[in-house]
Design a protein around this motif. Structure first.
Motif, PDB file in Angstrom:
ATOM      1  N   ALA A 102       0.833  -1.209   0.000  1.00 46.36           N
ATOM      2  CA  ALA A 102       0.000   0.000   0.000  1.00 46.36           C
ATOM      3  C   ALA A 102       0.866   1.256   0.000  1.00 46.36           C
ATOM      4  O   ALA A 102       0.578   2.229  -0.714  1.00 46.36           O
ATOM      5  N   ALA A 103       1.954   1.234   0.783  1.00 46.29           N
ATOM      6  CA  ALA A 103       2.857   2.392   0.835  1.00 46.29           C
ATOM      7  C   ALA A 103       3.498   2.644  -0.524  1.00 46.29           C
ATOM      8  O   ALA A 103       3.595   3.795  -0.983  1.00 46.29           O
ATOM      9  N   LEU A 104       3.917   1.573  -1.191  1.00 48.19           N
ATOM     10  CA  LEU A 104       4.537   1.710  -2.508  1.00 48.19           C
ATOM     11  C   LEU A 104       3.549   2.288  -3.516  1.00 48.19           C
ATOM     12  O   LEU A 104       3.882   3.209  -4.291  1.00 48.19           O
ATOM     13  N   ALA A 105       2.336   1.771  -3.526  1.00 52.83           N
ATOM     14  CA  ALA A 105       1.340   2.217  -4.500  1.00 52.83           C
ATOM     15  C   ALA A 105       0.992   3.695  -4.307  1.00 52.83           C
ATOM     16  O   ALA A 105       0.965   4.473  -5.273  1.00 52.83           O
ATOM     17  N   LEU A 106       0.730   4.091  -3.080  1.00 58.06           N
ATOM     18  CA  LEU A 106       0.353   5.479  -2.822  1.00 58.06           C
ATOM     19  C   LEU A 106       1.526   6.428  -3.037  1.00 58.06           C
ATOM     20  O   LEU A 106       1.348   7.545  -3.546  1.00 58.06           O
ATOM     21  N   ALA A 107       2.719   5.999  -2.665  1.00 54.14           N
ATOM     22  CA  ALA A 107       3.897   6.850  -2.851  1.00 54.14           C
ATOM     23  C   ALA A 107       4.184   7.083  -4.334  1.00 54.14           C
ATOM     24  O   ALA A 107       4.485   8.213  -4.752  1.00 54.14           O
ATOM     25  N   ARG A 108       4.064   6.024  -5.134  1.00 50.98           N
ATOM     26  CA  ARG A 108       4.317   6.185  -6.571  1.00 50.98           C
ATOM     27  C   ARG A 108       3.255   7.060  -7.219  1.00 50.98           C
ATOM     28  O   ARG A 108       3.557   7.865  -8.108  1.00 50.98           O
ATOM     29  N   THR A 109       2.033   6.951  -6.775  1.00 47.52           N
ATOM     30  CA  THR A 109       0.964   7.819  -7.280  1.00 47.52           C
ATOM     31  C   THR A 109       1.257   9.278  -6.939  1.00 47.52           C
ATOM     32  O   THR A 109       1.080  10.170  -7.767  1.00 47.52           O
ATOM     33  N   ALA A 110       1.728   9.528  -5.713  1.00 44.49           N
ATOM     34  CA  ALA A 110       2.061  10.889  -5.299  1.00 44.49           C
ATOM     35  C   ALA A 110       3.174  11.472  -6.165  1.00 44.49           C
ATOM     36  O   ALA A 110       3.123  12.642  -6.560  1.00 44.49           O
ATOM     37  N   GLY A 111       4.186  10.657  -6.477  1.00 45.90           N
ATOM     38  CA  GLY A 111       5.274  11.131  -7.320  1.00 45.90           C
ATOM     39  C   GLY A 111       4.813  11.464  -8.724  1.00 45.90           C
ATOM     40  O   GLY A 111       5.210  12.477  -9.300  1.00 45.90           O
ATOM     41  N   THR A 112       3.969  10.613  -9.289  1.00 46.57           N
ATOM     42  CA  THR A 112       3.440  10.860 -10.637  1.00 46.57           C
ATOM     43  C   THR A 112       2.621  12.143 -10.674  1.00 46.57           C
ATOM     44  O   THR A 112       2.765  12.971 -11.588  1.00 46.57           O
ATOM     45  N   LEU A 113       1.757  12.335  -9.685  1.00 44.58           N
ATOM     46  CA  LEU A 113       0.936  13.548  -9.627  1.00 44.58           C
ATOM     47  C   LEU A 113       1.801  14.787  -9.457  1.00 44.58           C
ATOM     48  O   LEU A 113       1.528  15.827 -10.067  1.00 44.58           O
ATOM     49  N   SER A 114       2.849  14.698  -8.637  1.00 41.33           N
ATOM     50  CA  SER A 114       3.740  15.839  -8.422  1.00 41.33           C
ATOM     51  C   SER A 114       4.364  16.299  -9.732  1.00 41.33           C
ATOM     52  O   SER A 114       4.408  17.501 -10.032  1.00 41.33           O
ATOM     53  N   ARG A 115       4.821  15.340 -10.534  1.00 39.39           N
ATOM     54  CA  ARG A 115       5.449  15.704 -11.800  1.00 39.39           C
ATOM     55  C   ARG A 115       4.430  16.216 -12.809  1.00 39.39           C
ATOM     56  O   ARG A 115       4.662  17.209 -13.509  1.00 39.39           O
ATOM     57  N   ARG A 116       3.272  15.554 -12.892  1.00 39.86           N
ATOM     58  CA  ARG A 116       2.271  15.957 -13.890  1.00 39.86           C
ATOM     59  C   ARG A 116       1.648  17.313 -13.576  1.00 39.86           C
ATOM     60  O   ARG A 116       1.270  18.050 -14.485  1.00 39.86           O
ATOM     61  N   LEU A 117       1.540  17.640 -12.301  1.00 38.81           N
ATOM     62  CA  LEU A 117       0.967  18.930 -11.913  1.00 38.81           C
ATOM     63  C   LEU A 117       2.009  20.041 -11.862  1.00 38.81           C
ATOM     64  O   LEU A 117       1.693  21.170 -11.511  1.00 38.81           O
ATOM     65  N   GLY A 118       3.258  19.703 -12.202  1.00 38.36           N
ATOM     66  CA  GLY A 118       4.311  20.715 -12.225  1.00 38.36           C
ATOM     67  C   GLY A 118       4.733  21.179 -10.852  1.00 38.36           C
ATOM     68  O   GLY A 118       5.248  22.290 -10.687  1.00 38.36           O
TER      69      GLY A 118
END
Length: 466
Positions: free
Chosen positions: A8-24
């Motif tokens: 669960a930690a891996l999944a949510l952390a990777r989602t957070a990283g993707t959103l951070s980059r896509r949202l600039g």
């Protein structure tokens, strides 16, 4: 439950990283680690424990990004699958983010070993969580007193952490720094000393900002036979006899080649290593010495080390060369963030060339820079007097820097203050004569601002891709 929590930690952390980059919002170099550590506080320890060849940590006030990049370059050339916080996020969330990016769905690594540059204040916790095979200690200087306090505080925390290392670990340290030589005494871990032996480079620069001037055993003032800069040199206590350890690995010859680099000869128990380092300055020669000592301790051959370092490419903002667009003029970017680092950077530029300098200096006072900019008055900017063709000053504390240059003897008519960094960059480039290089000296967040601007213009990649 352990695997479910980790997954669960891996999944949510990777989602957070993707959103951070896509949202600039940034490169996602720390946020994923922050998220993962909330959900699974042991995720980094479990990951590092599973690495077949363990973890190497590199710490120091100055030079850790360049040295870790050098070590990574050597290990990669040796064919070692490596995990490295290349983007420079060196707090525990940054280290965890790098681990997450390499882990499988169970949190286990694909890489064989990890190399982490580590913030000074974060080193004790990094040692506790990563249980390193190797720790490399570069130096300790006063830096961001509002965040770290005095260096004696940091040194005490480091020593306590290093005392937990087992005999199977190795500590590689700078013998020319008396603070480091003191804290490695009596450790259970193996110790390897590196140091400068070419005393032609001992110019006694920046003595007024030496931090470790007094014996850590009896408190008497050290006597220095040779001073390279600040408190880095060959020292001994005339009262109790405490003295610089004899280096196991030494830089015996340093021949400067201007801004193109230096020819180095390094001796070690098995012989010598010779190569041309394509980075100028004593500082970078020391970084190469530390990287050589570290990788020899990891079993890398001297031939691989010399081949890797003579083709080394600088980390972003650390003597990094960038062209200002197609057929544009060159920029040479050198981070400054504390008195010793700034003084050595100024010395590098003023001794590497006899030509008048064209400068852009950008000083910020955000949290990551240190909000106290009084360090500008300790740094040795006086060598710039009579050497500057023009200097553009920018950043949130541009006025402070302009005043400091005025007191350093730089003529007022060659100083231009432009608070906005993109505008300052354009102005500095517009004044640059054909064939000249613009030397850019930014603090940390100013360097990130500059990187964002030049990547927007298409001159370079974002820092997390560099």
């Amino acid at each position: 439950m352990y695997r479910l929590r980790t997954t669960a930690a891996l999944a949510l952390a990777r989602t957070a990283g993707t959103l951070s980059r896509r949202l600039g919002l940034g490169g996602g170099t720390s946020l994923p680690g922050q998220v993962a550590r909330i959900l699974d506080p042991t995720i980094l320890t479990n990951f590092c424990t599973a690495l077949p060849e363990g973890v190497a940590l590199i710490a120091g006030t100055n030079g850790k990004t360049t040295t870790s990049r050098m070590v990574a370059t050597i290990l990669e050339q040796a064919g070692k699958p490596l995990l490295h916080n290349r983007a420079g996020a060196n707090l525990l969330p940054g280290l965890t983010t790098v681990a997450i990016a390499d882990a499988d769905w169970r949190g286990r690594p694909h890489a064989h070993q990890a190399l982490f540059e580590t913030d000074e204040a974060a080193l004790p916790q990094a040692i506790a969580e990563t249980r390193p095979r190797l720790v490399v200690l570069l130096n300790l200087f006063r830096d961001q007193l509002d965040r770290y306090g005095e260096i004696d505080t940091i040194a005490s925390h480091w020593r306590t952490a290093l005392q937990t290392l087992p005999p199977t670990s190795t500590v590689v340290f700078n013998a020319d720094d008396p603070a480091l030589a003191s804290i490695v005494q009596g450790l259970s871990a193996q110790i390897i000393a590196f140091g400068l032996a070419d005393v032609r480079q001992a110019t006694g620069a920046a003595l007024h900002i030496a931090d470790s001037q007094f014996c850590h055993v009896c408190g008497h003032r050290y006597h220095y036979q040779h001073v390279f800069y600040a408190h880095i040199g060959h020292y001994a206590c005339p009262q109790c006899g405490q003295h610089r350890p004899e280096p196991d690995i030494a830089l015996t010859v340093l021949e400067p080649r201007g801004l193109d680099g230096s020819d180095l000869q390094i001796t070690h128990p098995g012989g010598t290593v010779q190569f041309r380092l394509p980075l100028p300055g004593l500082y970078n020669a020391q970084n190469a010495l530390a990287a050589t000592a570290a990788t020899l301790a990891l079993g890398i051959t001297p031939a691989t080390i010399s081949s890797a370092l003579q083709n080394f490419q600088a980390a972003f903002g650390r003597i990094e060369r960038i062209t200002a667009g197609p057929n544009g003029p060159p920029l040479l970017i050198a981070l400054i963030k504390n008195p010793v680092g700034a003084s050595e950077t100024v010395r590098m530029f003023t001794t590497a060339t006899d030509q008048p300098l064209h400068l852009l200096i950008a000083i910020n006072d955000r949290f990551a820079d240190g909000t106290d900019v009084s360090w500008l008055w300790d740094a040795d900017f006086e060598p710039l007097a009579q050497r500057v063709a023009h200097v553009t000053v920018s950043g949130t504390r541009a006025a402070d820097m302009a005043l400091r240059l005025d007191y350093a003897g730089v003529a007022g008519e060659v100083i231009t203050v432009i608070d906005d960094l993109p505008a300052a960059l354009d102005a500095a480039l517009s004044r640059l004569p054909p064939g000249e290089t613009l030397a850019v000296l930014p603090t940390y967040t100013a360097m990130l601002d500059l990187r964002s601007e030049i990547s927007r213009r298409g001159w370079a990649k974002p820092f997390w891709e560099a």
